[in-house]
Design a protein around this motif. Structure first.
Motif, PDB file in Angstrom:
ATOM      1  N   ALA A   9      23.132  35.213  -6.609  1.00  0.00           N
ATOM      2  CA  ALA A   9      22.516  35.738  -7.818  1.00  0.00           C
ATOM      3  C   ALA A   9      20.997  35.661  -7.746  1.00  0.00           C
ATOM      4  N   LEU A  10      20.493  34.531  -7.250  1.00  0.00           N
ATOM      5  CA  LEU A  10      19.049  34.389  -7.165  1.00  0.00           C
ATOM      6  C   LEU A  10      18.464  35.315  -6.106  1.00  0.00           C
ATOM      7  N   SER A  11      19.197  35.536  -5.039  1.00  0.00           N
ATOM      8  CA  SER A  11      18.712  36.443  -4.008  1.00  0.00           C
ATOM      9  C   SER A  11      18.622  37.868  -4.528  1.00  0.00           C
ATOM     10  N   LEU A  12      19.619  38.276  -5.323  1.00  0.00           N
ATOM     11  CA  LEU A  12      19.603  39.623  -5.871  1.00  0.00           C
ATOM     12  C   LEU A  12      18.417  39.831  -6.799  1.00  0.00           C
ATOM     13  N   THR A  37      11.646  33.641 -13.353  1.00  0.00           N
ATOM     14  CA  THR A  37      11.060  32.321 -13.149  1.00  0.00           C
ATOM     15  C   THR A  37      11.935  31.460 -12.249  1.00  0.00           C
ATOM     16  N   ALA A  38      13.256  31.577 -12.440  1.00  0.00           N
ATOM     17  CA  ALA A  38      14.180  30.774 -11.647  1.00  0.00           C
ATOM     18  C   ALA A  38      14.086  31.125 -10.161  1.00  0.00           C
ATOM     19  N   VAL A  39      13.975  32.419  -9.860  1.00  0.00           N
ATOM     20  CA  VAL A  39      13.846  32.844  -8.469  1.00  0.00           C
ATOM     21  C   VAL A  39      12.566  32.290  -7.859  1.00  0.00           C
ATOM     22  N   HIS A  40      11.472  32.425  -8.590  1.00  0.00           N
ATOM     23  CA  HIS A  40      10.192  31.900  -8.101  1.00  0.00           C
ATOM     24  C   HIS A  40      10.285  30.409  -7.836  1.00  0.00           C
ATOM     25  N   ASN A  41      10.824  29.670  -8.817  1.00  0.00           N
ATOM     26  CA  ASN A  41      10.890  28.219  -8.673  1.00  0.00           C
ATOM     27  C   ASN A  41      11.829  27.794  -7.554  1.00  0.00           C
ATOM     28  N   TYR A  42      12.921  28.525  -7.391  1.00  0.00           N
ATOM     29  CA  TYR A  42      13.863  28.180  -6.334  1.00  0.00           C
ATOM     30  C   TYR A  42      13.163  28.162  -4.977  1.00  0.00           C
ATOM     31  N   LEU A  43      12.288  29.131  -4.782  1.00  0.00           N
ATOM     32  CA  LEU A  43      11.615  29.269  -3.498  1.00  0.00           C
ATOM     33  C   LEU A  43      10.351  28.431  -3.387  1.00  0.00           C
ATOM     34  N   PHE A  44       9.578  28.376  -4.474  1.00  0.00           N
ATOM     35  CA  PHE A  44       8.226  27.822  -4.386  1.00  0.00           C
ATOM     36  C   PHE A  44       7.991  26.564  -5.216  1.00  0.00           C
ATOM     37  N   SER A  45       8.917  26.232  -6.098  1.00  0.00           N
ATOM     38  CA  SER A  45       8.740  25.033  -6.926  1.00  0.00           C
ATOM     39  C   SER A  45      10.072  24.329  -7.131  1.00  0.00           C
ATOM     40  N   HIS A 104      19.743  17.864   5.868  1.00  0.00           N
ATOM     41  CA  HIS A 104      19.056  18.678   6.865  1.00  0.00           C
ATOM     42  C   HIS A 104      19.306  20.170   6.686  1.00  0.00           C
ATOM     43  N   LEU A 105      20.339  20.521   5.940  1.00  0.00           N
ATOM     44  CA  LEU A 105      20.633  21.935   5.702  1.00  0.00           C
ATOM     45  C   LEU A 105      19.906  22.498   4.484  1.00  0.00           C
ATOM     46  N   SER A 106      19.292  21.640   3.696  1.00  0.00           N
ATOM     47  CA  SER A 106      18.805  22.032   2.378  1.00  0.00           C
ATOM     48  C   SER A 106      17.468  22.758   2.384  1.00  0.00           C
ATOM     49  N   LEU A 107      16.665  22.563   3.419  1.00  0.00           N
ATOM     50  CA  LEU A 107      15.328  23.155   3.472  1.00  0.00           C
ATOM     51  C   LEU A 107      14.507  22.800   2.234  1.00  0.00           C
ATOM     52  N   GLY A 108      14.791  21.625   1.681  1.00  0.00           N
ATOM     53  CA  GLY A 108      14.056  21.165   0.507  1.00  0.00           C
ATOM     54  C   GLY A 108      14.365  21.930  -0.765  1.00  0.00           C
ATOM     55  N   ARG A 109      15.405  22.765  -0.738  1.00  0.00           N
ATOM     56  CA  ARG A 109      15.685  23.624  -1.884  1.00  0.00           C
ATOM     57  C   ARG A 109      17.146  23.623  -2.318  1.00  0.00           C
ATOM     58  N   VAL A 110      18.041  23.475  -1.387  1.00  0.00           N
ATOM     59  CA  VAL A 110      19.468  23.644  -1.672  1.00  0.00           C
ATOM     60  C   VAL A 110      20.105  22.277  -1.908  1.00  0.00           C
ATOM     61  N   GLY A 111      20.409  21.974  -3.159  1.00  0.00           N
ATOM     62  CA  GLY A 111      20.922  20.663  -3.512  1.00  0.00           C
ATOM     63  C   GLY A 111      22.427  20.625  -3.660  1.00  0.00           C
ATOM     64  N   GLY A 112      22.954  19.423  -3.851  1.00  0.00           N
ATOM     65  CA  GLY A 112      24.368  19.231  -4.111  1.00  0.00           C
ATOM     66  C   GLY A 112      25.264  19.385  -2.906  1.00  0.00           C
ATOM     67  N   LEU A 113      24.713  19.261  -1.699  1.00  0.00           N
ATOM     68  CA  LEU A 113      25.512  19.447  -0.486  1.00  0.00           C
ATOM     69  C   LEU A 113      26.135  18.152   0.009  1.00  0.00           C
ATOM     70  N   ASP A 114      25.440  17.074  -0.181  1.00  0.00           N
ATOM     71  CA  ASP A 114      25.799  15.809   0.477  1.00  0.00           C
ATOM     72  C   ASP A 114      26.834  15.023  -0.328  1.00  0.00           C
ATOM     73  N   ASP A 115      27.183  13.871   0.184  1.00  0.00           N
ATOM     74  CA  ASP A 115      28.165  12.980  -0.422  1.00  0.00           C
ATOM     75  C   ASP A 115      27.827  12.704  -1.887  1.00  0.00           C
ATOM     76  N   ILE A 116      28.805  12.895  -2.773  1.00  0.00           N
ATOM     77  CA  ILE A 116      28.549  12.787  -4.210  1.00  0.00           C
ATOM     78  C   ILE A 116      28.251  11.351  -4.624  1.00  0.00           C
ATOM     79  N   ALA A 117      28.873  10.377  -3.995  1.00  0.00           N
ATOM     80  CA  ALA A 117      28.548   8.983  -4.304  1.00  0.00           C
ATOM     81  C   ALA A 117      27.086   8.688  -3.982  1.00  0.00           C
ATOM     82  N   GLY A 118      26.598   9.224  -2.874  1.00  0.00           N
ATOM     83  CA  GLY A 118      25.185   9.062  -2.539  1.00  0.00           C
ATOM     84  C   GLY A 118      24.290   9.740  -3.553  1.00  0.00           C
ATOM     85  N   SER A 119      24.709  10.903  -4.048  1.00  0.00           N
ATOM     86  CA  SER A 119      23.936  11.595  -5.084  1.00  0.00           C
ATOM     87  C   SER A 119      23.879  10.758  -6.364  1.00  0.00           C
TER      88      SER A 119
END
Length: 307
Positions: A9-12, A37-45, A104-119
């Protein structure tokens, strides 16, 4: 996987991407963002959003609990809270938001990937920081998708119940998802184990843990849905194609109130992703954190996207 819909959705929407919103003067309200705003922030903030993380904010008598926001899977603070964070801040709340589940897959932007207990441990440290900075005794929590489920681990396993007044889940993935039947199909075909091992090996254990009947789900809910002393409010959409069935987001026991958006606004098209921009959802959150009127009905306008 349909959980990737937020990225799609954000890419579109990238075609309408423009610069960040200009800073407002001290006497002006925080700007309430939109999809652009969400698209901008996803990439740059990815780590910041208007209205959140003013570490000098002191809670008022009217709003004594700071509000902590937990984003959804594949999302981040900057994108997920472009509407709610400034709305809450403009209402006088101290608002704080954090990123979790990045690797390491997140590129500082993509969250919620890792172990939920760690989160949840990341959340625990963040809540402690908020309480120390504000002097408050407890916080309220609002979470979207995985961000509505992950805090339960904090409440139930990390002592968070003593530090949280209210947990509001927006389309939370509480009791896991069948992914519109794909999980059940994979199990029937005997390939679900292979897929889950692949998730874990590549650094995506959070996706595996959100599946209905996963080991993580079974252990999290083995002792019930709630803990004493915390209010639970769930806002679900029956247009949800990520949390399936959508009623898996509902909770039982304790001080619980489950709301289906379309029971209030039958024409509201907002899906699992779209709720982060949905006007009636925002109104329901403000009610849950404020008067908490069980008879509350939002104004049926300003709907979020049907995704």
């Amino acid at each position: 996987m349909r959980l990737a819909s937020i990225g799609i959705a954000l890419s579109l929407a990238a075609a309408v991407l423009a610069g960040a919103a200009p800073a407002q003067a001290d006497d002006e309200p925080y700007p309430v963002g939109n999809l652009k705003t969400a698209v901008h922030n996803y990439l740059f903030s990815p780590d910041s959003v208007a209205g959140a993380n003013d570490w000098d904010c002191k809670p008022s008598a009217e709003h004594p609990d700071p509000v902590v926001l937990a984003h959804g899977t594949f999302a981040n603070t900057g994108a997920n809270w472009v509407k709610l964070a400034p709305m809450l801040a403009n209402e006088g709340y101290c608002v704080f938001a954090f990123n979790y589940g990045m690797n390491h897959l997140s590129l500082g932007r993509v969250g919620g990937l890792d172990d939920i207990a760690g989160s949840a441990r990341t959340m625990s440290a963040f809540v402690d920081r908020v309480l120390a900075a504000t002097g408050a005794k407890k916080v309220d929590v609002v979470g979207h998708s995985q961000g509505g489920m992950m805090p339960h681990y904090y409440l139930k396993r990390l002592g968070g119940a003593a530090k949280v007044d209210t947990l509001v889940g927006v389309a939370p993935i509480n009791h896991g998802t069948t992914l519109d039947g794909l999980v059940n199909l994979g199990e029937a075909m005997g390939i679900l184990g292979f897929v889950n091992n692949l998730f874990d090996w590549t650094g995506l254990p959070g996706l595996h843990q959100m599946e209905v009947n996963s080991t993580f789900q079974k252990e999290l809910w083995a002792d019930g849905d709630t803990v004493p002393g915390v209010r639970y409010r769930v806002i679900a959409t029956n247009r949800d194609l990520v949390v399936t069935p959508y009623t898996n987001g509902f909770l039982r026991g304790g001080d619980v109130r489950n709301v289906t958006l379309q029971d209030q606004c039958p024409s509201d098209p907002a899906g699992h992703v779209g709720v982060f921009l949905d006007g009636p959802v925002m109104q329901n959150v403000l009610n849950a954190l404020g008067p908490d009127d069980p008879a509350f009905r939002p104004t049926c306008t300003d709907y979020g996207p049907a995704v």
